[in-house]
Write an enzyme that holds these catalytic residues in place. Structure first.
Site, PDB file in Angstrom:
ATOM      1  N   HIS B  18       1.181   3.152   0.926  1.00  0.00           N
ATOM      2  CA  HIS B  18       2.066   4.255   0.606  1.00  0.00           C
ATOM      3  C   HIS B  18       1.821   5.508   1.888  1.00  0.00           C
ATOM      4  O   HIS B  18       3.012   5.676   2.249  1.00  0.00           O
ATOM      5  CB  HIS B  18       1.808   5.149  -0.750  1.00  0.00           C
ATOM      6  CG  HIS B  18       1.709   4.239  -2.000  1.00  0.00           C
ATOM      7  ND1 HIS B  18       0.979   4.432  -2.897  1.00  0.00           N
ATOM      8  CD2 HIS B  18       2.844   3.450  -2.409  1.00  0.00           C
ATOM      9  CE1 HIS B  18       1.260   3.624  -3.931  1.00  0.00           C
ATOM     10  NE2 HIS B  18       2.531   3.034  -3.530  1.00  0.00           N
ATOM     11  N   LYS B  42       5.558   4.615 -20.256  1.00  0.00           N
ATOM     12  CA  LYS B  42       4.316   3.583 -19.619  1.00  0.00           C
ATOM     13  C   LYS B  42       3.050   4.581 -19.537  1.00  0.00           C
ATOM     14  O   LYS B  42       3.116   5.997 -19.802  1.00  0.00           O
ATOM     15  CB  LYS B  42       4.561   3.514 -18.112  1.00  0.00           C
ATOM     16  CG  LYS B  42       5.152   2.143 -17.497  1.00  0.00           C
ATOM     17  CD  LYS B  42       5.141   2.153 -16.071  1.00  0.00           C
ATOM     18  CE  LYS B  42       6.254   1.073 -15.697  1.00  0.00           C
ATOM     19  NZ  LYS B  42       6.343   0.950 -14.234  1.00  0.00           N
ATOM     20  N   ARG B  91       7.005  -4.813   1.249  1.00  0.00           N
ATOM     21  CA  ARG B  91       5.836  -5.304   1.706  1.00  0.00           C
ATOM     22  C   ARG B  91       6.030  -6.829   1.559  1.00  0.00           C
ATOM     23  O   ARG B  91       5.751  -7.674   2.478  1.00  0.00           O
ATOM     24  CB  ARG B  91       4.854  -5.124   0.738  1.00  0.00           C
ATOM     25  CG  ARG B  91       4.194  -3.655   0.693  1.00  0.00           C
ATOM     26  CD  ARG B  91       3.399  -3.374  -0.531  1.00  0.00           C
ATOM     27  NE  ARG B  91       4.231  -3.661  -1.571  1.00  0.00           N
ATOM     28  CZ  ARG B  91       3.606  -3.865  -2.633  1.00  0.00           C
ATOM     29  NH1 ARG B  91       2.539  -4.011  -3.004  1.00  0.00           N
ATOM     30  NH2 ARG B  91       4.573  -4.442  -3.723  1.00  0.00           N
ATOM     31  N   SER B 129      -1.081  -0.648  -6.166  1.00  0.00           N
ATOM     32  CA  SER B 129      -1.899   0.260  -7.226  1.00  0.00           C
ATOM     33  C   SER B 129      -2.297  -0.326  -8.307  1.00  0.00           C
ATOM     34  O   SER B 129      -3.530  -0.226  -8.635  1.00  0.00           O
ATOM     35  CB  SER B 129      -0.862   1.557  -7.698  1.00  0.00           C
ATOM     36  OG  SER B 129      -0.200   2.222  -6.578  1.00  0.00           O
TER      37      SER B 129
END
Lengths: 160, 160, 160, 160, 160, 160
Positions: B18, B42, B91, B129
């Site tokens: 990040h 979440k 990515r 993450s």
């Protein structure tokens, strides 16, 4: 912040997909230089001059853009002109790996130049210059996909 | 040209991937607002406050950035703050379709906001993450992938 | 050269695809340890013991193999047992990124342990344990995809 | 167990990505034969001899390796030399389908020969010989990606 | 409902994968016209006549099929013959984008013609005509992948 | 030839993408039965009845279609109703592997039933029911993506 960006490509010919990317980029950067590849090892359908003229006519409604011919490495041109961003359209999966390879390599060669990917409108997802050349050759109607000046040039080229 | 960009995410926790994206973006845009998703459905490993504190500590060497909590649609936040760009890291292949879906949808909801994709250093290609949380849980060394403050927070959280 | 390899997985249950990979690997390495994940955060269909028993019965025709339960990081187990290779089946595109992420991470955690990918017979390209569980639940015939002992266990589990 | 493996390719020229794969494989197999494709229908940048000499110089620090020229089907060579494994580097998605096609076909032609995929360091994910040739042609610095002897050969070839 | 479908391709040569697709399609549509591309800019291994003869011999067990040579745009042929469906085999990921590009473009050119994708048996997932030509050239056994008449033609062509 | 086709799904809720697929299919097959999955292990946003009512209202302009609830294996339903085709929309790469897995498995379970893939208009490439639910929850305008009756049902459900 006054960032110059370059938008490299062969543009053989320029399509509405390219123009869509440029319109999106024009709101983000101070100036965008369309760098047109002069690759001696490829034989494009349109000459350098023809491609450059069509691009200039197609983008003259976007004020902060200009177009130049260029040969060599894109990052060398970026460094020479002080550009801090290379703009690339990312349409579909098939673009992905080639573009990432180029972006990583360019990052190694010139870390201060960032590759910025923009996504065109989904109606241009499967559009590219090679498809346009192929369709025009068979006299298919490509009005929806290219600017007027390209349409005329294709008609002339294929003599329909 | 003075473009504000937002960089949305959950950042549970922020990683060096990040930060790499933010460093690249900081040279292209006037200001970058890191918007941290507060998603009630979440249950993140770190609370809103913990995530925000770690982000702020991790990015305070990048002058034109700030971080805020946010819930709702990203484009609504962009419109409210006058942001013209949404920054996303791209990515690997697995990001591709989700990101394109979001970008197209956001374009429909707010055509004036552009999604801008940047690619992190290739050493972060397979980093996210969720992987960090998983590795930290098993006491694996993640020093290379997260800033110091996150490393300490993970150690504390998993009590190793 | 006497290389020990480990073949990690959840094996819930073991399928003919797993066995095909093991048969291929058995000709390449001295010993292969099937390490069965004991993941407390997941609830498998079959208990640890059930899975282990089915694996042992299914692979006892491959002399240089054994099976053990294991929890934690795969590379930690590899280091402890002196294994120099982690075997992974690579069936289809969807495996690709997850497997690469794991392989790169494991390489960082233990550079002396190599991840070795083998490809199963193409008839197992789209086979996985989750699909088997789903099909068995609806009483579909999975004879072609699992060893006999698994077939019986599925029949018992779903009470058809 | 004494397994011979072959590592086939064109190696025009050999890169640090190839060498990374060989170093990983050298710890797993008794002997590794680098088989260099002599494909009369392609015109490589470097001649058979040039490629072979560069490979031998680049891998002489890896004891259990050797390099030979070869034309024909890889599995025929494997059978003739008693090799039980074909090593392939799997870098990125674009390799995936071609490699799987080859692996499946080779499995049909010679079921006793296994294709073994290894993944290079992620810094070589987007590296291949064709990119090296292209960069060297434009005088870009490829020091990071090829061994010294290849660097010199490229400089000589392109006369910079 | 009496739907005519066309199945376009180069068929250089026809493989068991193509025949598998045709057998599946024959149960769904009234008539299937195999349209064989006569592309002057490519040099196929087999002449127009050779390809057409082999196709006719290979599909004469499927009653509602016929084969014709064709040049130009597939949709133009579809419109002329009143075909409402274009059949395409979708084997693997690499087919995906090209096929979607074609399908979208054909939809724009002739919205009343639908592209229908069928999936061959998984044993043909990685099979295509180009691979067959390559294997036959090296005298590999391709009996499993092509009909008898093609096998004989390949043997004759490569003089083994 | 009088072919019955089924179009299975959860349709939670039906979108314009589903309807586009049905309109394409309606010109190819005699009758199309929309089979709505009643999956006890999932909790849909809309009840069985709500989904069925919305589907029926949305497709009543396509004469040769009908909709029914269904639980169990799709191929079992196909066999029971004499359907020879299962219709699936193939929008994007992420659909690919799951759909192929299902198609291959269904082919094994019932070889006489063919899976037929159709591609929706490119404006629906990145559309799915889950995205619609997510957007509606945040009060985003989804008018372009769902039929009127679904729009009203979403508004009622989320109480905006």
């Amino acid at each position: 912040m006054s960032v110059i960006a370059i938008y490299p490509g062969t543009f053989d010919p320029i399509t509405n997909g390219h123009i869509d990317i440029l319109e999106r980029a024009s709101g983000l950067f101070e100036k965008i230089i369309v760098t047109v590849a002069n690759n001696p090892s490829k034989t494009p359908l349109f000459t350098d001059d023809e491609r450059l003229v069509m691009i200039r006519e197609s983008i003259n409604h976007i004020p902060n853009t200009e177009a130049v011919m260029f040969s060599g490495l894109v990052v060398d041109f970026a460094i020479k002109t002080g550009a801090k961003a290379i703009i690339r359209g990312l349409r579909a999966l098939s673009d992905f790996e080639y573009e990432f390879q180029m972006a990583l390599m360019n990052h190694k060669l010139a870390p201060e130049v960032r590759t910025v990917f923009l996504m065109p409108n989904e109606k241009y997802t499967y559009l590219n210059s090679s498809l346009i050349r192929q369709l025009a050759q068979f006299n298919a109607d490509v009005t929806e996909f290219v600017p007027d000046c390209v349409l005329q040039a294709l008609t002339q080229k294929f003599g329909h």
